[in-house]
Design a protein around this motif. Sequence first.
Motif, PDB file in Angstrom:
ATOM      1  N   LEU A 209       0.833  -1.202   0.000  1.00  0.00           N
ATOM      2  CA  LEU A 209       0.000   0.000   0.000  1.00  0.00           C
ATOM      3  C   LEU A 209       0.868   1.253   0.000  1.00  0.00           C
ATOM      4  CD1 LEU A 209      -3.068   0.771   0.249  1.00  0.00           C
ATOM      5  CD2 LEU A 209      -2.664   0.969   2.711  1.00  0.00           C
ATOM      6  N   LEU A 210       1.947   1.229   0.770  1.00  0.00           N
ATOM      7  CA  LEU A 210       2.862   2.380   0.812  1.00  0.00           C
ATOM      8  C   LEU A 210       3.621   2.498  -0.502  1.00  0.00           C
ATOM      9  CD1 LEU A 210       4.275   4.653   2.470  1.00  0.00           C
ATOM     10  CD2 LEU A 210       5.937   2.931   3.175  1.00  0.00           C
ATOM     11  N   ASP A 211       4.101   1.391  -1.032  1.00  0.00           N
ATOM     12  CA  ASP A 211       4.878   1.433  -2.272  1.00  0.00           C
ATOM     13  C   ASP A 211       4.052   1.957  -3.443  1.00  0.00           C
ATOM     14  OD1 ASP A 211       7.021   0.407  -0.898  1.00  0.00           O
ATOM     15  OD2 ASP A 211       6.656  -1.676  -1.511  1.00  0.00           O
ATOM     16  N   ASN A 212       2.788   1.543  -3.493  1.00  0.00           N
ATOM     17  CA  ASN A 212       1.933   1.937  -4.620  1.00  0.00           C
ATOM     18  C   ASN A 212       1.266   3.293  -4.439  1.00  0.00           C
ATOM     19  OD1 ASN A 212       2.570  -0.507  -5.763  1.00  0.00           O
ATOM     20  ND2 ASN A 212       0.677  -1.519  -5.123  1.00  0.00           N
ATOM     21  N   GLN A 213       1.377   3.853  -3.219  1.00  0.00           N
ATOM     22  CA  GLN A 213       0.817   5.176  -2.937  1.00  0.00           C
ATOM     23  C   GLN A 213      -0.698   5.218  -3.142  1.00  0.00           C
ATOM     24  OE1 GLN A 213       3.197   8.295  -2.206  1.00  0.00           O
ATOM     25  NE2 GLN A 213       3.831   6.333  -1.337  1.00  0.00           N
ATOM     26  N   GLU A 214      -1.362   4.111  -2.911  1.00  0.00           N
ATOM     27  CA  GLU A 214      -2.813   4.067  -3.098  1.00  0.00           C
ATOM     28  C   GLU A 214      -3.535   4.699  -1.910  1.00  0.00           C
ATOM     29  OE1 GLU A 214      -3.688  -0.022  -3.562  1.00  0.00           O
ATOM     30  OE2 GLU A 214      -2.780  -0.205  -5.548  1.00  0.00           O
ATOM     31  N   GLY A 215      -4.412   5.656  -2.178  1.00  0.00           N
ATOM     32  CA  GLY A 215      -5.235   6.252  -1.143  1.00  0.00           C
ATOM     33  C   GLY A 215      -4.492   7.125  -0.151  1.00  0.00           C
ATOM     34  N   VAL A 216      -3.314   7.621  -0.503  1.00  0.00           N
ATOM     35  CA  VAL A 216      -2.567   8.469   0.428  1.00  0.00           C
ATOM     36  C   VAL A 216      -3.346   9.746   0.713  1.00  0.00           C
ATOM     37  CG1 VAL A 216      -0.311   7.551  -0.227  1.00  0.00           C
ATOM     38  CG2 VAL A 216      -1.250   9.484  -1.487  1.00  0.00           C
ATOM     39  N   ASP A 217      -3.276  10.216   1.961  1.00  0.00           N
ATOM     40  CA  ASP A 217      -4.037  11.414   2.319  1.00  0.00           C
ATOM     41  C   ASP A 217      -3.275  12.332   3.258  1.00  0.00           C
ATOM     42  OD1 ASP A 217      -4.062   9.839   4.546  1.00  0.00           O
ATOM     43  OD2 ASP A 217      -6.239   9.696   4.720  1.00  0.00           O
ATOM     44  N   VAL A 218      -1.961  12.137   3.362  1.00  0.00           N
ATOM     45  CA  VAL A 218      -1.149  13.032   4.164  1.00  0.00           C
ATOM     46  C   VAL A 218       0.259  13.081   3.573  1.00  0.00           C
ATOM     47  CG1 VAL A 218      -0.393  11.221   5.767  1.00  0.00           C
ATOM     48  CG2 VAL A 218      -0.381  13.601   6.518  1.00  0.00           C
ATOM     49  N   ILE A 219       0.854  14.265   3.650  1.00  0.00           N
ATOM     50  CA  ILE A 219       2.234  14.455   3.204  1.00  0.00           C
ATOM     51  C   ILE A 219       3.081  14.821   4.411  1.00  0.00           C
ATOM     52  CG2 ILE A 219       3.800  15.897   1.837  1.00  0.00           C
ATOM     53  CD1 ILE A 219       1.571  16.285  -0.176  1.00  0.00           C
ATOM     54  N   CYS A 220       4.174  14.109   4.586  1.00  0.00           N
ATOM     55  CA  CYS A 220       5.130  14.422   5.653  1.00  0.00           C
ATOM     56  C   CYS A 220       6.318  15.122   5.015  1.00  0.00           C
ATOM     57  CB  CYS A 220       5.571  13.146   6.373  1.00  0.00           C
ATOM     58  SG  CYS A 220       4.224  12.248   7.164  1.00  0.00           S
ATOM     59  N   ASN A 221       6.485  16.390   5.360  1.00  0.00           N
ATOM     60  CA  ASN A 221       7.566  17.198   4.814  1.00  0.00           C
ATOM     61  C   ASN A 221       8.755  17.100   5.754  1.00  0.00           C
ATOM     62  OD1 ASN A 221       9.307  19.255   3.948  1.00  0.00           O
ATOM     63  ND2 ASN A 221       7.613  20.539   3.242  1.00  0.00           N
ATOM     64  N   VAL A 222       9.787  16.402   5.321  1.00  0.00           N
ATOM     65  CA  VAL A 222      10.968  16.164   6.155  1.00  0.00           C
ATOM     66  C   VAL A 222      12.160  16.838   5.488  1.00  0.00           C
ATOM     67  CG1 VAL A 222      12.384  14.439   7.325  1.00  0.00           C
ATOM     68  CG2 VAL A 222       9.982  13.944   6.807  1.00  0.00           C
ATOM     69  N   ALA A 223      12.569  17.978   6.032  1.00  0.00           N
ATOM     70  CA  ALA A 223      13.709  18.741   5.498  1.00  0.00           C
ATOM     71  C   ALA A 223      13.547  18.993   3.994  1.00  0.00           C
ATOM     72  CB  ALA A 223      15.015  18.001   5.781  1.00  0.00           C
ATOM     73  N   GLY A 224      12.334  19.301   3.571  1.00  0.00           N
ATOM     74  CA  GLY A 224      12.077  19.621   2.172  1.00  0.00           C
ATOM     75  C   GLY A 224      11.726  18.417   1.313  1.00  0.00           C
ATOM     76  N   GLU A 225      12.012  17.215   1.791  1.00  0.00           N
ATOM     77  CA  GLU A 225      11.658  16.005   1.041  1.00  0.00           C
ATOM     78  C   GLU A 225      10.285  15.528   1.499  1.00  0.00           C
ATOM     79  OE1 GLU A 225      13.509  11.575   0.075  1.00  0.00           O
ATOM     80  OE2 GLU A 225      14.820  13.210   0.753  1.00  0.00           O
ATOM     81  N   LYS A 226       9.410  15.232   0.556  1.00  0.00           N
ATOM     82  CA  LYS A 226       8.021  14.925   0.896  1.00  0.00           C
ATOM     83  C   LYS A 226       7.726  13.433   0.742  1.00  0.00           C
ATOM     84  CE  LYS A 226       6.295  19.552  -0.173  1.00  0.00           C
ATOM     85  NZ  LYS A 226       5.276  20.367  -0.867  1.00  0.00           N
ATOM     86  N   PHE A 227       7.072  12.889   1.792  1.00  0.00           N
ATOM     87  CA  PHE A 227       6.694  11.485   1.817  1.00  0.00           C
ATOM     88  C   PHE A 227       5.171  11.390   1.917  1.00  0.00           C
ATOM     89  CE2 PHE A 227      10.965  11.788   3.486  1.00  0.00           C
ATOM     90  CZ  PHE A 227      11.632  10.692   2.943  1.00  0.00           C
ATOM     91  N   HIS A 228       4.556  10.653   0.999  1.00  0.00           N
ATOM     92  CA  HIS A 228       3.111  10.459   1.025  1.00  0.00           C
ATOM     93  C   HIS A 228       2.782   9.230   1.875  1.00  0.00           C
ATOM     94  CE1 HIS A 228       3.527  13.088  -2.445  1.00  0.00           C
ATOM     95  NE2 HIS A 228       2.227  13.360  -2.353  1.00  0.00           N
ATOM     96  N   ALA A 229       1.746   9.353   2.700  1.00  0.00           N
ATOM     97  CA  ALA A 229       1.378   8.257   3.594  1.00  0.00           C
ATOM     98  C   ALA A 229      -0.129   8.308   3.858  1.00  0.00           C
ATOM     99  CB  ALA A 229       2.165   8.361   4.900  1.00  0.00           C
ATOM    100  N   HIS A 230      -0.562   7.478   4.800  1.00  0.00           N
ATOM    101  CA  HIS A 230      -1.975   7.354   5.137  1.00  0.00           C
ATOM    102  C   HIS A 230      -2.182   7.750   6.599  1.00  0.00           C
ATOM    103  CE1 HIS A 230      -1.052   4.556   1.861  1.00  0.00           C
ATOM    104  NE2 HIS A 230      -2.301   4.761   1.437  1.00  0.00           N
ATOM    105  N   GLN A 231      -3.063   8.700   6.826  1.00  0.00           N
ATOM    106  CA  GLN A 231      -3.271   9.205   8.180  1.00  0.00           C
ATOM    107  C   GLN A 231      -3.634   8.082   9.164  1.00  0.00           C
ATOM    108  OE1 GLN A 231      -5.382  13.033   8.722  1.00  0.00           O
ATOM    109  NE2 GLN A 231      -5.756  12.995   6.497  1.00  0.00           N
ATOM    110  N   LEU A 232      -4.538   7.197   8.766  1.00  0.00           N
ATOM    111  CA  LEU A 232      -5.004   6.167   9.681  1.00  0.00           C
ATOM    112  C   LEU A 232      -3.880   5.216  10.066  1.00  0.00           C
ATOM    113  CD1 LEU A 232      -8.530   5.294   8.222  1.00  0.00           C
ATOM    114  CD2 LEU A 232      -7.998   6.551  10.317  1.00  0.00           C
ATOM    115  N   VAL A 233      -2.983   4.925   9.137  1.00  0.00           N
ATOM    116  CA  VAL A 233      -1.856   4.036   9.458  1.00  0.00           C
ATOM    117  C   VAL A 233      -0.926   4.721  10.448  1.00  0.00           C
ATOM    118  CG1 VAL A 233       0.153   2.819   8.538  1.00  0.00           C
ATOM    119  CG2 VAL A 233      -1.999   2.825   7.257  1.00  0.00           C
TER     120      VAL A 233
END
Length: 429
Positions: A209-233
């Motif tokens: 689910l993380l690798d495919n980025q399916e249904g992501v609904d939050v972005i974590c901005n870490v030192a300018g690099e952005k990671f897409h994830a799922h709030q519920l997880v």
Amino acid sequence: MEDDDAGGGGGEASPPHAGSAAAMAGAGRDIAASPTSSRSVTQTVNGSHRFVIQGYSLAKGMGVGKHIASETFTVGGYQWAIYFYPDGKNPEDNSAYVSVFIALASEGTDVRALFELTLLDQSGKAKHKVHSHFDRSLESGPYTLKYRGSMWGYKRFFRRTALETSDFLKDDCLKINCTVGVVVSTMDYSKPHSIHVPESDIGYHFGTLLDNQEGVDVICNVAGEKFHAHQLVLAARSSFFRSELFEHESDEEKNEVDTSNEIKEIVIDDMEPKVFKAVLHFMYRDNLVGDDELSASSSDCSIFDTLAGKLLAAADRYELPRLRLLCESYLCKHISVNSVATTLALADRHHAMELKSVCLKFAAENLSAVIRTDGFDYLKDNCPALQSEILRTVAGCEEECSSGGKSQSVWGQLSDGGDTSGRRVRPRV
């Protein structure tokens, strides 16, 4: 009439259900359950431990009945230890023999076991001195230890004068192998049907689910690099993220259906992107990144700067107790004389209590070498309280071993950097 009733004609006059009952009884015999079986199996659960006694000549003279104890080891669910008496256990022998015993070191009642003690021939000729219960018939069965502290062994294991001129003693060192076989009984019974259930694969599916980025609904901005994830997880795995993502919302906001396509963004400013990537890997897959990634950052740098060290800090900061334990386990396997002091400081800083305990014991057991490292100098300058904890651990180890005569030299090592003879030692650079 009675004869007719008893004959074949009477059968026709019987109620219709009588014949049906007989038929059912016959059918019942035909479909009876298969016979079952059971078997009681008594066997031994075996385990071995090697006890190396370095400095035999210095141990002599400690007194009759006083022993050097090995580290405890586990066999069959019980703790065991080897006791070596340099001056013998029996006062009547006047220190003419060394004594060796195996002791039950944990609570237990009527623990039945087989034992083997082997004094290793260090000449390479393999002429070991072996005392064994194994592979021979026992008139009264296995030996029974009734309580903690019960022992099996030999008061007259070896005459001291013969031992000291034998090939069993080399470079002032003795080596003793001990094997314990705890007797256990189990019940083996037939199981008509069984279905194998494979290990859980939930981590694989969440990782996909993380690798495919399916249904992501939050972005974590870490030192300018952005990671897409799922709030519920994130919220399910970490109380920190649960608070960050949901607990600031009002009741109305929680009940509202978000019809916008905007993705929530949170900023994380206390972690490097590569560390956060490893944290995400854990949160979705429930394990650490590969050893190749962890070890890539471990050479020629402080433990605080390794990926494992930074992951431990992140686990503490973001309330991920299982990740912290995984990091503790990994770091524990890589403790050395040169790294133990800074690893101890790292564990203390980030509440890694099990790793801290291992570091304290390792440092205490190797103190004369540890005090010469740069890491020990780091403790002097930054964590003086940990030096006191090392000292208390040393004192505890000495009490357990009952070997005596070391406390004064340890105090000297900690206070002025001297070695065990009181000489000054230059720290390594």
